[in-house]
Design a protein around this motif. Structure first.
Motif, PDB file in Angstrom:
ATOM      1  N   LYS A 135       0.937  -1.107   0.109  1.00 37.97           N
ATOM      2  CA  LYS A 135      -0.175   0.127   0.006  1.00 37.97           C
ATOM      3  C   LYS A 135       0.875   1.139   0.052  1.00 37.97           C
ATOM      4  CE  LYS A 135      -3.975  -1.921   2.245  1.00 37.97           C
ATOM      5  NZ  LYS A 135      -4.995  -1.867   3.192  1.00 37.97           N
ATOM      6  N   ASP A 136       2.037   1.188   0.837  1.00 39.82           N
ATOM      7  CA  ASP A 136       2.722   2.293   0.668  1.00 39.82           C
ATOM      8  C   ASP A 136       3.883   2.705  -0.747  1.00 39.82           C
ATOM      9  OD1 ASP A 136       4.370   0.212   1.037  1.00 39.82           O
ATOM     10  OD2 ASP A 136       5.901   1.115   2.558  1.00 39.82           O
ATOM     11  N   VAL A 137       3.414   1.860  -1.761  1.00 45.65           N
ATOM     12  CA  VAL A 137       4.048   2.164  -2.939  1.00 45.65           C
ATOM     13  C   VAL A 137       2.938   2.602  -3.879  1.00 45.65           C
ATOM     14  CG1 VAL A 137       5.177   0.644  -4.944  1.00 45.65           C
ATOM     15  CG2 VAL A 137       5.773   0.326  -2.678  1.00 45.65           C
ATOM     16  N   VAL A 138       1.770   1.847  -3.834  1.00 47.23           N
ATOM     17  CA  VAL A 138       0.620   2.235  -4.795  1.00 47.23           C
ATOM     18  C   VAL A 138       0.334   3.693  -4.531  1.00 47.23           C
ATOM     19  CG1 VAL A 138      -1.590   1.975  -5.529  1.00 47.23           C
ATOM     20  CG2 VAL A 138      -0.199  -0.153  -4.785  1.00 47.23           C
ATOM     21  N   GLY A 139       0.563   4.339  -5.742  1.00 51.80           N
ATOM     22  CA  GLY A 139      -0.051   5.965  -5.933  1.00 51.80           C
ATOM     23  C   GLY A 139       1.386   6.702  -6.073  1.00 51.80           C
ATOM     24  N   LYS A 140       2.484   6.202  -5.686  1.00 52.07           N
ATOM     25  CA  LYS A 140       3.674   6.863  -5.640  1.00 52.07           C
ATOM     26  C   LYS A 140       4.325   7.011  -7.075  1.00 52.07           C
ATOM     27  CE  LYS A 140       5.358   6.417  -0.768  1.00 52.07           C
ATOM     28  NZ  LYS A 140       5.135   7.945  -0.535  1.00 52.07           N
ATOM     29  N   PHE A 141       5.087   7.821  -7.216  1.00 48.14           N
ATOM     30  CA  PHE A 141       5.720   8.086  -8.719  1.00 48.14           C
ATOM     31  C   PHE A 141       7.069   7.506  -8.786  1.00 48.14           C
ATOM     32  CE2 PHE A 141       2.267  10.737  -9.721  1.00 48.14           C
ATOM     33  CZ  PHE A 141       2.208  10.827 -10.977  1.00 48.14           C
ATOM     34  N   VAL A 142       7.574   6.526  -9.631  1.00 48.78           N
ATOM     35  CA  VAL A 142       8.756   6.096  -9.637  1.00 48.78           C
ATOM     36  C   VAL A 142       9.424   6.778 -10.655  1.00 48.78           C
ATOM     37  CG1 VAL A 142      10.089   4.029 -10.205  1.00 48.78           C
ATOM     38  CG2 VAL A 142       7.996   3.557  -9.206  1.00 48.78           C
ATOM     39  N   GLU A 143      10.667   7.633  -9.998  1.00 44.83           N
ATOM     40  CA  GLU A 143      11.547   8.405 -10.641  1.00 44.83           C
ATOM     41  C   GLU A 143      12.655   7.724 -11.486  1.00 44.83           C
ATOM     42  OE1 GLU A 143      12.653  12.460  -9.200  1.00 44.83           O
ATOM     43  OE2 GLU A 143      14.785  11.468  -9.065  1.00 44.83           O
ATOM     44  N   LEU A 144      12.739   7.719 -12.887  1.00 43.59           N
ATOM     45  CA  LEU A 144      13.727   7.312 -13.625  1.00 43.59           C
ATOM     46  C   LEU A 144      14.655   8.162 -14.183  1.00 43.59           C
ATOM     47  CD1 LEU A 144      11.103   4.487 -15.365  1.00 43.59           C
ATOM     48  CD2 LEU A 144      12.761   4.490 -13.514  1.00 43.59           C
ATOM     49  N   ASP A 145      15.921   8.035 -14.398  1.00 45.05           N
ATOM     50  CA  ASP A 145      16.968   8.842 -15.207  1.00 45.05           C
ATOM     51  C   ASP A 145      17.077   8.383 -16.646  1.00 45.05           C
ATOM     52  OD1 ASP A 145      19.233   9.900 -16.165  1.00 45.05           O
ATOM     53  OD2 ASP A 145      19.908  10.241 -14.278  1.00 45.05           O
ATOM     54  N   PRO A 146      16.524   8.756 -17.751  1.00 44.33           N
ATOM     55  CA  PRO A 146      16.732   8.108 -19.127  1.00 44.33           C
ATOM     56  C   PRO A 146      18.324   7.883 -19.446  1.00 44.33           C
ATOM     57  CG  PRO A 146      15.748  10.587 -19.060  1.00 44.33           C
ATOM     58  CD  PRO A 146      15.791  10.114 -17.823  1.00 44.33           C
ATOM     59  N   LYS A 147      19.048   8.798 -18.858  1.00 47.47           N
ATOM     60  CA  LYS A 147      20.357   8.581 -19.147  1.00 47.47           C
ATOM     61  C   LYS A 147      20.825   7.362 -18.535  1.00 47.47           C
ATOM     62  CE  LYS A 147      21.741  13.558 -19.904  1.00 47.47           C
ATOM     63  NZ  LYS A 147      22.579  14.684 -19.376  1.00 47.47           N
ATOM     64  N   GLU A 148      20.490   7.063 -17.520  1.00 48.44           N
ATOM     65  CA  GLU A 148      20.881   5.778 -16.870  1.00 48.44           C
ATOM     66  C   GLU A 148      20.251   4.460 -17.363  1.00 48.44           C
ATOM     67  OE1 GLU A 148      23.157   5.260 -14.377  1.00 48.44           O
ATOM     68  OE2 GLU A 148      23.772   7.245 -14.674  1.00 48.44           O
ATOM     69  N   LEU A 149      19.035   4.696 -17.788  1.00 48.33           N
ATOM     70  CA  LEU A 149      18.189   3.641 -18.536  1.00 48.33           C
ATOM     71  C   LEU A 149      19.052   3.313 -19.790  1.00 48.33           C
ATOM     72  CD1 LEU A 149      14.676   4.634 -17.896  1.00 48.33           C
ATOM     73  CD2 LEU A 149      15.862   2.841 -16.907  1.00 48.33           C
ATOM     74  N   ALA A 150      19.299   4.338 -20.598  1.00 52.57           N
ATOM     75  CA  ALA A 150      20.401   4.358 -21.896  1.00 52.57           C
ATOM     76  C   ALA A 150      21.598   3.431 -21.591  1.00 52.57           C
ATOM     77  CB  ALA A 150      20.630   5.692 -22.511  1.00 52.57           C
ATOM     78  N   LYS A 151      22.277   3.779 -20.481  1.00 46.44           N
ATOM     79  CA  LYS A 151      23.479   3.079 -20.329  1.00 46.44           C
ATOM     80  C   LYS A 151      23.380   1.513 -19.850  1.00 46.44           C
ATOM     81  CE  LYS A 151      25.990   7.030 -18.123  1.00 46.44           C
ATOM     82  NZ  LYS A 151      26.572   7.578 -16.814  1.00 46.44           N
ATOM     83  N   GLN A 152      22.088   1.253 -19.030  1.00 42.22           N
ATOM     84  CA  GLN A 152      21.989  -0.045 -18.597  1.00 42.22           C
ATOM     85  C   GLN A 152      21.466  -0.833 -19.881  1.00 42.22           C
ATOM     86  OE1 GLN A 152      19.059  -0.257 -15.411  1.00 42.22           O
ATOM     87  NE2 GLN A 152      20.454   1.384 -14.248  1.00 42.22           N
ATOM     88  N   SER A 153      20.538  -0.336 -20.898  1.00 40.71           N
ATOM     89  CA  SER A 153      20.224  -0.981 -22.289  1.00 40.71           C
ATOM     90  C   SER A 153      21.088  -0.988 -23.205  1.00 40.71           C
ATOM     91  CB  SER A 153      18.701  -0.361 -22.270  1.00 40.71           C
ATOM     92  OG  SER A 153      18.761   0.872 -22.731  1.00 40.71           O
ATOM     93  N   ASP A 154      22.285  -0.009 -23.065  1.00 36.27           N
ATOM     94  CA  ASP A 154      22.840   0.349 -24.453  1.00 36.27           C
ATOM     95  C   ASP A 154      22.058   0.788 -25.483  1.00 36.27           C
ATOM     96  OD1 ASP A 154      25.590   0.442 -25.390  1.00 36.27           O
ATOM     97  OD2 ASP A 154      25.109  -1.559 -26.424  1.00 36.27           O
ATOM     98  N   GLN A 155      20.924   1.494 -25.178  1.00 35.61           N
ATOM     99  CA  GLN A 155      20.280   2.427 -26.206  1.00 35.61           C
ATOM    100  C   GLN A 155      20.379   3.727 -25.974  1.00 35.61           C
ATOM    101  OE1 GLN A 155      18.603   0.891 -28.834  1.00 35.61           O
ATOM    102  NE2 GLN A 155      19.429  -1.106 -28.281  1.00 35.61           N
ATOM    103  N   LYS A 156      20.110   4.618 -27.008  1.00 34.24           N
ATOM    104  CA  LYS A 156      19.926   5.991 -26.941  1.00 34.24           C
ATOM    105  C   LYS A 156      18.732   6.506 -26.259  1.00 34.24           C
ATOM    106  CE  LYS A 156      23.495   7.243 -30.546  1.00 34.24           C
ATOM    107  NZ  LYS A 156      23.681   7.829 -31.678  1.00 34.24           N
ATOM    108  N   VAL A 157      18.580   7.210 -25.260  1.00 31.04           N
ATOM    109  CA  VAL A 157      17.286   7.714 -24.877  1.00 31.04           C
ATOM    110  C   VAL A 157      17.445   9.293 -24.587  1.00 31.04           C
ATOM    111  CG1 VAL A 157      15.454   7.535 -22.981  1.00 31.04           C
ATOM    112  CG2 VAL A 157      16.929   5.597 -23.698  1.00 31.04           C
ATOM    113  N   ASN A 158      16.953  10.318 -25.479  1.00 30.58           N
ATOM    114  CA  ASN A 158      17.361  11.558 -25.242  1.00 30.58           C
ATOM    115  C   ASN A 158      16.159  12.314 -25.721  1.00 30.58           C
ATOM    116  OD1 ASN A 158      18.759  14.063 -25.264  1.00 30.58           O
ATOM    117  ND2 ASN A 158      20.604  13.344 -26.317  1.00 30.58           N
ATOM    118  N   PHE A 159      15.719  13.379 -24.860  1.00 31.46           N
ATOM    119  CA  PHE A 159      14.445  14.250 -24.915  1.00 31.46           C
ATOM    120  C   PHE A 159      14.812  15.707 -25.053  1.00 31.46           C
ATOM    121  CE2 PHE A 159      12.912  10.588 -22.166  1.00 31.46           C
ATOM    122  CZ  PHE A 159      12.508   9.763 -23.234  1.00 31.46           C
TER     123      PHE A 159
END
Length: 353
Positions: A135-159
């Motif tokens: 219950k203490d998770v539902v309704g919260k926003f998970v914050e993601l860093d697109p640059k970190e996601l790009a590094k982990q997936s080896d894909q370009k993510v740029n806005f």
């Protein structure tokens, strides 16, 4: 190899549909879409709403042999997805609320708000009955860093604004290539307002329909494969747009070579074989353009009958998209989330669920 070529041809068809879906004694249909496609790049902000629906109908014996296929087909048949939101280009900010409705015996509604800037992405943890979360998770926003996601997936993510502008320029170039080669009389027609069945909220000055049928399927695929795609690949390989794609130049060169190797009589033969297994029942895009030349509404319909081992099944889908308050100051209803957790915290709370 044959199935690969069919897939390539269908992908080419859908790619061009996606390009058209991004555009939108009045001007002739082709001229209207050309201008709308170029004008769309001047859409710096807007509110939008979209709906998606899909249906897959398989033979009864196929469903009996594969219960998982039956469950998946039933879910798609009873699912409706609606997306509403707003965006602005500079500084980049976009928000959307995805609402998925599942009807029938497994009826449920899932809401998934998402916020994006050039620095962060926030995804609200949904309340899913089939997946009980703390219950203490539902309704919260998970914050993601697109640059970190790009590094982990080896894909370009740029806005960032520069990348978005370059993507727009590339889209305009692709549009010019397509409209240069497409035959207006074969694929495009004007639609009268009374026949278009537009929502009351859409103010249309001109309405154009792009349609592919069994009769013009061959010239469409031939035009895309032999004229449009080679020039698009050249654009993608150019120094100007190389940074937009995370695709190796040698892969693009190989794709262009394969297109050349499978052109002419070879392509004609492959299309003839494909038409034995694929029947176009409905494949069209209706675009409404307002007085300022902006494409403000798209209605995409897809209906195919495909044979697998001689057994026919149906694939259908519909996408509607409407844009309003173009270039007005957007009202972001969600805003930048404050009640956030990190992805690591989410994983800890759910024990890696």
């Amino acid at each position: 190899m044959y199935r690969k070529k069919i897939a390539l041809a269908l992908c080419a068809l859908l790619v061009v549909m996606a390009v058209l879906a991004g555009c939108g004694a009045k001007p002739a249909p082709k001229e209207t879409l050309e201008k709308a496609f170029q004008t769309s790049a001047d859409m710096k902000s807007a509110d939008y709403k979209m709906t998606f629906a899909m249906n897959m109908d398989f033979p009864a014996d196929a469903l009996e042999e594969n219960p998982q296929l039956a469950v998946g087909a039933q879910m798609l048949k009873n699912m409706e997805v609606a997306v509403t939101g707003a965006y602005q280009q500079e500084p980049f900010q976009m928000e959307m609320n995805i609402e998925a409705k599942l009807k029938g015996d497994m009826a449920m509604n899932i809401n998934l708000p998402i916020v994006m800037t050039d620095q962060k992405i926030w995804v609200k943890v949904p309340n899913i009955p089939m997946l009980p979360l703390p219950k203490d998770v539902v309704g919260k926003f998970v914050e993601l860093d697109p640059k970190e996601l790009a590094k982990q997936s080896d894909q370009k993510v740029n806005f960032d604004a520069a990348t978005i502008k370059k993507q727009q320029e590339l889209g305009q170039e692709i549009g010019k290539i397509f409209f240069k080669h497409v035959d207006e009389k074969t694929f495009l027609s004007s639609v009268d307002k009374k026949d278009a069945k537009l929502p009351e909220t859409v103010e249309a000055n001109q309405i154009v329909k792009f349609a592919v049928t069994n009769e013009n399927l061959e010239p469409f695929i031939t035009t895309v494969a032999e004229k449009v795609l080679p020039e698009v690949l050249d654009l993608m390989m150019s120094d100007k747009y190389a940074s937009v794609f995370d695709i190796k130049k040698e892969d693009l060169e190989q794709a262009k070579k394969e297109l050349a190797d499978n052109s002419g009589d070879k392509l004609k033969s492959d299309i003839a074989k494909m038409k034995e297994d694929v029947k176009v029942k409905d494949l069209q895009i209706t675009t409404a353009v307002n007085k300022k030349g902006f494409p403000v509404y798209h209605d995409v319909n897809i209906g195919l009958e495909v044979k697998d081992n001689g057994k026919p099944y149906q694939i259908g889908g519909n996408i509607k998209a409407e844009y309003s308050k173009i270039n007005e100051k957007p009202e972001f209803k969600i805003g930048i989330p404050k009640d956030v957790i990190t992805l690591e915290q989410l994983m800890q709370k759910t024990n890696g669920m």
